[in-house]
Write a protein that holds these residues in place. Structure first.
Motif, PDB file in Angstrom:
ATOM      1  N   PHE A  76       0.843  -1.192   0.000  1.00  0.00           N
ATOM      2  CA  PHE A  76       0.000   0.000   0.000  1.00  0.00           C
ATOM      3  C   PHE A  76       0.883   1.248   0.000  1.00  0.00           C
ATOM      4  O   PHE A  76       2.032   1.207   0.420  1.00  0.00           O
ATOM      5  CB  PHE A  76      -0.928   0.005   1.218  1.00  0.00           C
ATOM      6  N   GLU A  77       0.302   2.332  -0.477  1.00  0.00           N
ATOM      7  CA  GLU A  77       1.049   3.590  -0.541  1.00  0.00           C
ATOM      8  C   GLU A  77       0.679   4.517   0.607  1.00  0.00           C
ATOM      9  O   GLU A  77       1.543   5.092   1.239  1.00  0.00           O
ATOM     10  CB  GLU A  77       0.794   4.293  -1.880  1.00  0.00           C
ATOM     11  N   HIS A  78      -0.616   4.665   0.860  1.00  0.00           N
ATOM     12  CA  HIS A  78      -1.083   5.574   1.897  1.00  0.00           C
ATOM     13  C   HIS A  78      -2.371   5.044   2.500  1.00  0.00           C
ATOM     14  O   HIS A  78      -3.078   4.275   1.861  1.00  0.00           O
ATOM     15  CB  HIS A  78      -1.340   6.974   1.332  1.00  0.00           C
ATOM     16  N   ILE A  79      -2.652   5.470   3.726  1.00  0.00           N
ATOM     17  CA  ILE A  79      -3.890   5.055   4.400  1.00  0.00           C
ATOM     18  C   ILE A  79      -4.572   6.259   5.019  1.00  0.00           C
ATOM     19  O   ILE A  79      -4.524   6.443   6.230  1.00  0.00           O
ATOM     20  CB  ILE A  79      -3.623   4.047   5.538  1.00  0.00           C
TER      21      ILE A  79
END
Lengths: 452, 452
Positions: free
Chosen positions: A338-341
């Protein structure tokens, strides 16, 4: 002592190799030269590395390889001919290639690795011969002899720490060392390559090992630009960048310099100078630990598309210890990074790169999340672009977020996501892909003024 | 049929109970009345629930409880006296309390639960008697008899689904039902309380069970305000809110309405009307599924302080599958729940509520992260405030982020963090606690104009 790396386009023809020769000859500190395989001479041309991969695959399938071998050897030969060099080095390269093709194919991956790497290896031999022919005291050094040991991860090798002490001895070599980029050897003495464009990595490793005063990385642009020139015409050239800034820019679409390649130089604090083989007088871009922030808060704007967002909502999610971890565990089970949350109170969005996941897997991920998390809703949206404002000056200056979001609002662009707060050198905006260019242009105008 | 809940301050004195009587008597649809224990009559007063907890703890330690029992009974008695009611209900309350204190203390937690809940239980008996005395056909109903079964989680109970069918029969009760809030019974017939302020939850459950046309929640303010009145004097009253907006506001410092309490009403689509016992003519705030967005993008601004951020950086973190999950696993091992995870390329920040962690645990968390994650740096910063802009209109309107960040920039406030992109109804800004008020005031001015 300087380590100098030349990319594929800098070595694609005799004329280019001539330029490289002049660059190296003009500065006696340029003692270690790292070379790529010959690249494209014109936009429809094929890189030697790609020809080699095709040739290796044909050989593995038992197909005829002679015409491709001719094409490949022809590329080296045309360089030698342009430079009117003696042809003995071409015989050496031909013999090397033929014996490689005739070699052991029991392990197809290892066979392809060796074939791929021969592009750089033979080009190093050719460049060393060209330098000698033109009067420089230069010689080829093999990564095997120099002791460049790497992890056994074909196409994604990492240098082994013990290599550095051995490579440090390159300092003692007389004359100019010409060293092939892109690969090293595993502990079984097999060729293992770095990731694509890995010659940058080799240069950085050597610069670290010999404690070079500078690592010069010659390519075909005058500098790292403040924004993608395909989005904003004639953008500003960046004179100075910190390692962090370069890393953040390369993450999001800036392909000028391989991002892993910064690590060895960064660790040893060696400055990296990105320069243009076709215009060596231009100062290029200097990448270093710290820079003076005199140019405003933003040094560059990067953007990249093809992101997807997975939106998960569940009432009272916030009170459930372990919820976030369970989400990430599911992603991991599907091999998704994943890149961002970004998160709300009762919802959480995971931003991933779209190319990791197909429609069937998407469905599985949604089902699994609905089931394991007992979520109220899970949905995936595609075609998101991330835009990153990068600059060390950003945190000291109040109002950068305001300027950026105002510029986007005035361009009537809806911001899907803002992520600011962890990195001290970047701020990220998510927008729909359809408005990516418009958004980048609006931000460029705000922080750099109109393009020339 | 309406379910009406009165909070502690609405029932703190005879004068207040008188007002409650008039409210109930004025509308024949007000058929189910949920009551809290008597609250504070003035700001230094002690709530009956707090007196009961103290009394229970004394009893468990074998200390003298008679003076406290006198004080507690005195509170009910003074209400009855003010209303000039017959005193038989006070004898009943006294007997109940004394037999509770003399009861089984083998399970101290269960003993405290029963003592705590008696505040609401006895107040319901008192209010029912007061209503009857004043001529209303009202009677006390016990949660046990009505079948309000809850999970066996003392101080944090959830209603069991099977309760709803039983509670629906309250519709058939003649006259007015007076029902104690805050607790139910587990399957062993022991008293189990909801979380603090849980009478709101009881009211919401009953409203769902009887499919009420409205759930009226009477408290001591005219409405939910658009911002904390301690930060902005005389703020705007909110007329209409969606469930989601209310939930987002309550998360971040809006304590007017218990956030868990919305769930049963939300699930049944029952509107909730927050009203003022002391000014029942005021329309209050109506909470419902959808509202017209005519008031601009922002409906309210909430803020809360005492957050900490754990900053973790590691070069090339981005390429490490499972990194985020490992971070969250460590938090979980320490029993920490996180609020947000803003991220950069090579760094990640976890925002947590500060009260979860002491200095010694902080050190352990840092050591564990450095070790397990092989991080380059882990550091904790304290005293962060989160400010939330809430409003369903936000996503349709381009430029809300721009207006907010511009307002903060003009107030010279540095934004530590922006989290926008998951929730469609909120946008969050992190600032240092020291500038929290100033930041909220600046945002209020931007979205609501100057306070009156």
């Amino acid at each position: 002592m300087k380590v100098v790396k030349f990319g594929g386009s800098s070595l694609a023809s005799g004329r280019q190799v001539e330029k490289v020769y002049h660059i190296v000859a003009s500065d006696p500190e340029r003692r270690i030269v790292v070379v790529s395989a010959p690249g494209k001479r014109f936009s429809e041309d094929i890189k030697v590395t790609d020809l080699l991969i095709e040739c290796a695959e044909k050989a593995l399938r038992g197909e005829e390889t002679a015409p491709l071998v001719n094409t490949i050897v022809g590329r080296y030969k045309s360089i030698a001919e342009e430079l009117r060099m003696p042809m003995d080095v071409i015989s050496r390269i031909t013999d090397d290639l033929l014996s490689l093709i005739a070699g052991n194919k029991l392990n197809p991956a290892a066979f392809i690795e060796a074939m791929k790497a021969s592009g750089e290896d033979n080009n190093a031999k050719l460049v060393a011969a060209a330098f000698r022919y033109k009067g420089l005291d230069a010689h080829y050094v093999s990564p095997r002899d120099a002791g460049l040991s790497v992890s056994n991860e074909p196409g994604n090798a990492s240098v082994l720490p013990e290599s550095y002490e051995r490579l440090a001895r390159l300092k003692e070599e007389p004359g100019i060392v010409v060293f092939p980029g892109f690969f090293g050897y595993n502990t079984d003495n097999e060729v293992i390559t770095f990731s694509r464009s890995g010659s940058d990595i080799t240069g950085s490793i050597l610069a670290n090992a010999v404690q070079a005063e500078l690592y010069e990385n010659f390519t075909d642009v005058d500098a790292v630009y403040a924004v993608n020139p395909h989005i904003v015409a004639h953008p500003k050239e960046i004179r100075e960048l910190t390692y962090r800034e370069m890393r953040e820019l390369s993450y999001c679409g800036f392909s000028v310099f391989h991002d892993e390649a910064l690590i060895p130089a960064f660790r040893a604090g060696i400055k990296v100078n990105v320069k243009n083989t076709n215009n060596p007088e231009a100062p290029g871009t200097l990448i270093m630990s710290t820079r003076k922030n005199t140019d405003g808060p933003v040094v560059g704007i990067a953007s990249d598309d093809k992101f997807s967002s997975i939106y998960i909502s569940k009432y009272m999610m916030n009170k459930e210890i372990g919820f976030g971890r369970k989400v990430l565990l599911i992603l991991e089970d599907f091999g998704l990074s994943f890149e961002h949350i970004p998160s709300g109170i009762d919802d959480l969005t995971v931003i991933i790169r779209q190319n990791q996941i197909d429609t069937a897997t998407e469905k599985k991920v949604i089902d699994r999340m609905m089931h394991d998390l007992d979520a109220d809703e899970v949905r995936i949206e595609h075609d998101l672009a991330l835009i990153m404002l990068v600059g060390e000056g950003m945190r000291q200056e109040v109002g950068t977020a305001a300027r950026a979001s105002k510029a986007l609002a005035e361009a009537k662009i809806n911001i899907e996501m803002i992520n600011q707060g962890s990195s001290e050198t970047s701020m990220m905006f998510g927008v729909k892909e359809a408005v990516e260019k418009k958004a980048v242009q609006a931000l460029y105008r705000e922080f750099f003024g109109r393009a020339e």
